[in-house]
Design a protein around this motif. Structure first.
Motif, mmCIF file in Angstrom:
data_model
loop_
_atom_site.group_PDB
_atom_site.id
_atom_site.type_symbol
_atom_site.label_atom_id
_atom_site.label_comp_id
_atom_site.label_asym_id
_atom_site.label_seq_id
_atom_site.Cartn_x
_atom_site.Cartn_y
_atom_site.Cartn_z
ATOM 1 N N CYS A 93 23.722 46.574 59.597
ATOM 2 C CA CYS A 93 24.382 45.114 59.552
ATOM 3 C C CYS A 93 26.027 44.780 59.860
ATOM 4 O O CYS A 93 26.143 45.416 58.609
ATOM 5 C CB CYS A 93 23.651 44.196 58.389
ATOM 6 N N SER A 94 27.144 44.202 60.634
ATOM 7 C CA SER A 94 28.296 44.113 60.573
ATOM 8 C C SER A 94 28.887 42.915 59.680
ATOM 9 O O SER A 94 29.479 43.011 59.066
ATOM 10 C CB SER A 94 28.654 43.804 62.169
ATOM 11 N N ARG A 95 27.466 42.014 59.564
ATOM 12 C CA ARG A 95 27.514 40.991 58.677
ATOM 13 C C ARG A 95 26.292 40.759 57.981
ATOM 14 O O ARG A 95 25.753 41.469 58.419
ATOM 15 C CB ARG A 95 28.175 39.371 59.233
ATOM 16 N N LEU A 96 26.452 40.062 56.644
ATOM 17 C CA LEU A 96 25.228 39.790 56.346
ATOM 18 C C LEU A 96 24.323 39.071 56.714
ATOM 19 O O LEU A 96 23.314 39.497 56.270
ATOM 20 C CB LEU A 96 25.347 38.718 55.181
ATOM 21 N N TYR A 97 24.529 38.343 57.725
ATOM 22 C CA TYR A 97 23.641 37.711 58.880
ATOM 23 C C TYR A 97 24.070 37.762 60.034
ATOM 24 O O TYR A 97 25.297 38.033 60.982
ATOM 25 C CB TYR A 97 23.493 36.046 58.441
ATOM 26 N N GLY A 98 22.661 37.784 60.670
ATOM 27 C CA GLY A 98 23.132 38.147 62.389
ATOM 28 C C GLY A 98 22.260 39.326 63.163
ATOM 29 O O GLY A 98 21.492 40.101 62.071
ATOM 30 N N ILE A 99 22.120 39.720 63.992
ATOM 31 C CA ILE A 99 21.568 40.659 65.239
ATOM 32 C C ILE A 99 22.411 41.321 65.839
ATOM 33 O O ILE A 99 23.004 41.201 65.798
ATOM 34 C CB ILE A 99 20.539 39.863 65.887
ATOM 35 N N PHE A 100 21.947 42.681 65.640
ATOM 36 C CA PHE A 100 23.301 43.451 65.602
ATOM 37 C C PHE A 100 22.214 44.785 66.543
ATOM 38 O O PHE A 100 21.341 45.368 65.911
ATOM 39 C CB PHE A 100 23.924 44.474 64.369
ATOM 40 N N ALA A 101 23.238 45.576 67.118
ATOM 41 C CA ALA A 101 22.410 46.769 68.379
ATOM 42 C C ALA A 101 22.208 47.677 67.454
ATOM 43 O O ALA A 101 23.510 47.919 66.979
ATOM 44 C CB ALA A 101 22.925 46.209 69.442
ATOM 45 N N PHE A 109 16.782 47.429 67.163
ATOM 46 C CA PHE A 109 18.140 46.654 67.096
ATOM 47 C C PHE A 109 17.384 46.045 65.780
ATOM 48 O O PHE A 109 16.629 46.322 65.456
ATOM 49 C CB PHE A 109 17.995 45.626 67.939
ATOM 50 N N TRP A 110 18.398 45.510 64.941
ATOM 51 C CA TRP A 110 18.269 44.896 63.428
ATOM 52 C C TRP A 110 18.738 43.340 63.474
ATOM 53 O O TRP A 110 19.784 42.708 63.936
ATOM 54 C CB TRP A 110 19.430 45.618 62.133
ATOM 55 N N ASN A 111 17.365 42.743 63.252
ATOM 56 C CA ASN A 111 17.560 41.358 61.997
ATOM 57 C C ASN A 111 17.943 41.275 60.766
ATOM 58 O O ASN A 111 17.424 42.009 59.952
ATOM 59 C CB ASN A 111 16.371 40.528 62.029
ATOM 60 N N CYS A 112 19.374 40.877 60.320
ATOM 61 C CA CYS A 112 20.035 40.937 58.958
ATOM 62 C C CYS A 112 20.418 39.431 58.929
ATOM 63 O O CYS A 112 20.608 38.212 58.974
ATOM 64 C CB CYS A 112 21.180 41.484 59.082
ATOM 65 N N ARG A 133 21.289 39.682 73.942
ATOM 66 C CA ARG A 133 20.941 39.086 72.657
ATOM 67 C C ARG A 133 18.752 38.884 73.224
ATOM 68 O O ARG A 133 18.356 38.420 72.112
ATOM 69 C CB ARG A 133 21.056 38.253 72.207
ATOM 70 N N VAL A 134 18.854 39.773 73.808
ATOM 71 C CA VAL A 134 17.257 39.567 74.627
ATOM 72 C C VAL A 134 16.942 41.040 75.033
ATOM 73 O O VAL A 134 17.558 42.085 75.078
ATOM 74 C CB VAL A 134 17.026 38.807 75.320
ATOM 75 N N CYS A 135 15.641 41.998 74.307
ATOM 76 C CA CYS A 135 15.828 42.915 75.478
ATOM 77 C C CYS A 135 15.710 43.287 76.999
ATOM 78 O O CYS A 135 14.961 41.773 77.405
ATOM 79 C CB CYS A 135 14.039 43.443 74.838
ATOM 80 N N VAL A 141 21.030 47.798 80.981
ATOM 81 C CA VAL A 141 22.001 47.420 79.252
ATOM 82 C C VAL A 141 22.964 48.881 79.828
ATOM 83 O O VAL A 141 22.765 50.049 79.637
ATOM 84 C CB VAL A 141 21.040 47.520 78.272
ATOM 85 N N PRO A 142 24.115 48.552 79.894
ATOM 86 C CA PRO A 142 25.466 49.486 79.986
ATOM 87 C C PRO A 142 25.270 50.383 78.903
ATOM 88 O O PRO A 142 26.029 52.028 78.981
ATOM 89 C CB PRO A 142 26.643 49.196 79.716
ATOM 90 N N GLU A 143 24.962 50.544 77.703
ATOM 91 C CA GLU A 143 24.760 50.710 76.113
ATOM 92 C C GLU A 143 24.172 52.122 76.661
ATOM 93 O O GLU A 143 24.392 53.428 75.931
ATOM 94 C CB GLU A 143 25.386 50.123 74.999
ATOM 95 N N CYS A 144 23.085 52.206 77.092
ATOM 96 C CA CYS A 144 22.042 52.934 77.432
ATOM 97 C C CYS A 144 22.825 54.397 78.298
ATOM 98 O O CYS A 144 22.896 54.227 79.328
ATOM 99 C CB CYS A 144 21.020 52.663 78.168
ATOM 100 N N ARG A 145 22.045 55.741 77.482
ATOM 101 C CA ARG A 145 22.519 56.401 77.920
ATOM 102 C C ARG A 145 21.068 56.949 78.747
ATOM 103 O O ARG A 145 20.471 56.442 78.921
ATOM 104 C CB ARG A 145 22.277 57.819 76.995
ATOM 105 N N ASN A 146 22.039 58.024 80.620
ATOM 106 C CA ASN A 146 20.688 58.326 81.193
ATOM 107 C C ASN A 146 19.628 59.103 80.736
ATOM 108 O O ASN A 146 18.550 58.253 81.582
ATOM 109 C CB ASN A 146 21.031 59.624 82.008
#
Length: 238
Positions: A93-101, A109-112, A133-135, A141-146
């Motif tokens: 969790c980057s912050r206490l509340y939020g949705i994070f990859a 992903f994580w729902n905090c 912020r969806v699947c 998705v650019p963050e995905c490795r090959n």
């Protein structure tokens, strides 16, 4: 030196002016002038400064100022209210509340909520897009490795699959009877058959369909002791 003092004085005056907030009405909830995660609660014409949870922002969209609502930061248009409380982080969790990859797997992903992280995973072939912020399809998705796109499966080169219809073909997953790949214009995407069925390779190259496990050699026991007839009665059909 004088210019520095002038700037400092402006900041102090601005801060004091904001802290001396006067309620426009006897009751209501009003946005802070510069902080997106703060707001004023007015009750009986008395103002109280409130702060949303870390990772939430005050939603000031109610034109009547009668709604007290702190929402995820990405859902709130902060406008010129650009300041935020310092981030408080916990594992995932980057912050206490939020949705994070997830930092390692692009389909997770994580729902905090109050610092407690709940893990979610996109359906086969999809990955979590940090901006939308969806699947979405993993290849988008650019963050995905090959190796994370379609499990690293590589589509056959054009012309290699004799029975394929144009640039479209289906291929069995090497390890999971229920999963399969669809190749479209050279891009592989992972799919999953409906619960109760498995993928059966077709008679021609690059073809196949979801069938009952008993009709697919090697996949007869894929569902183990699960009562497939009961599943079908509940609506799980191919």
């Amino acid at each position: 030196m004088k210019s520095f003092l002038v700037i400092a004085a402006v900041l102090i005056v601005g801060s004091n002016a904001q802290e001396n907030f006067k309620c426009p009405d006897d009751f209501g909830f009003y946005p802070h002038q510069i902080s997106c995660d703060k707001y004023w609660k007015c009750d009986n014409n008395v103002a109280e400064l409130k702060t949303c949870g870390n990772g939430l922002a005050f939603d000031a969209s109610d034109a009547k100022f009668l709604t007290e609502n702190c929402d995820y930061l990405h859902n709130v248009d902060c406008g010129e209210r650009t300041q935020l409380e310092p981030a408080i982080s916990t594992p995932h969790c980057s912050r206490l509340y939020g949705i994070f990859a997830d930092e390692k797997k692009c389909d997770v992903f994580w729902n905090c909520w109050n610092g407690e992280a709940s893990r979610y995973q996109c359906s086969p072939g999809l990955a979590y897009d940090r901006e939308a912020r969806v699947c979405m399809w993993a290849d988008q998705v650019p963050e995905c490795r090959n190796e994370e796109v379609a499990g690293g499966f590589t589509c056959p080169a054009a012309g290699e699959v004799a029975g394929a219809s144009g640039s479209f073909s289906r291929h069995a997953h090497p390890d999971d009877c229920r999963k399969y790949y669809i190749c479209l214009e050279g891009i592989a995407r992972e799919y999953g058959c409906p619960i109760g069925t498995v993928f059966k390779i077709g008679d021609s190259d690059g073809s196949g369909a979801c069938e009952d496990p008993e009709d697919v050699p090697g996949c007869e026991d894929y569902y183990g002791d699960v009562d497939l007839k009961a599943l079908r009665k509940l609506g799980y059909r191919k």
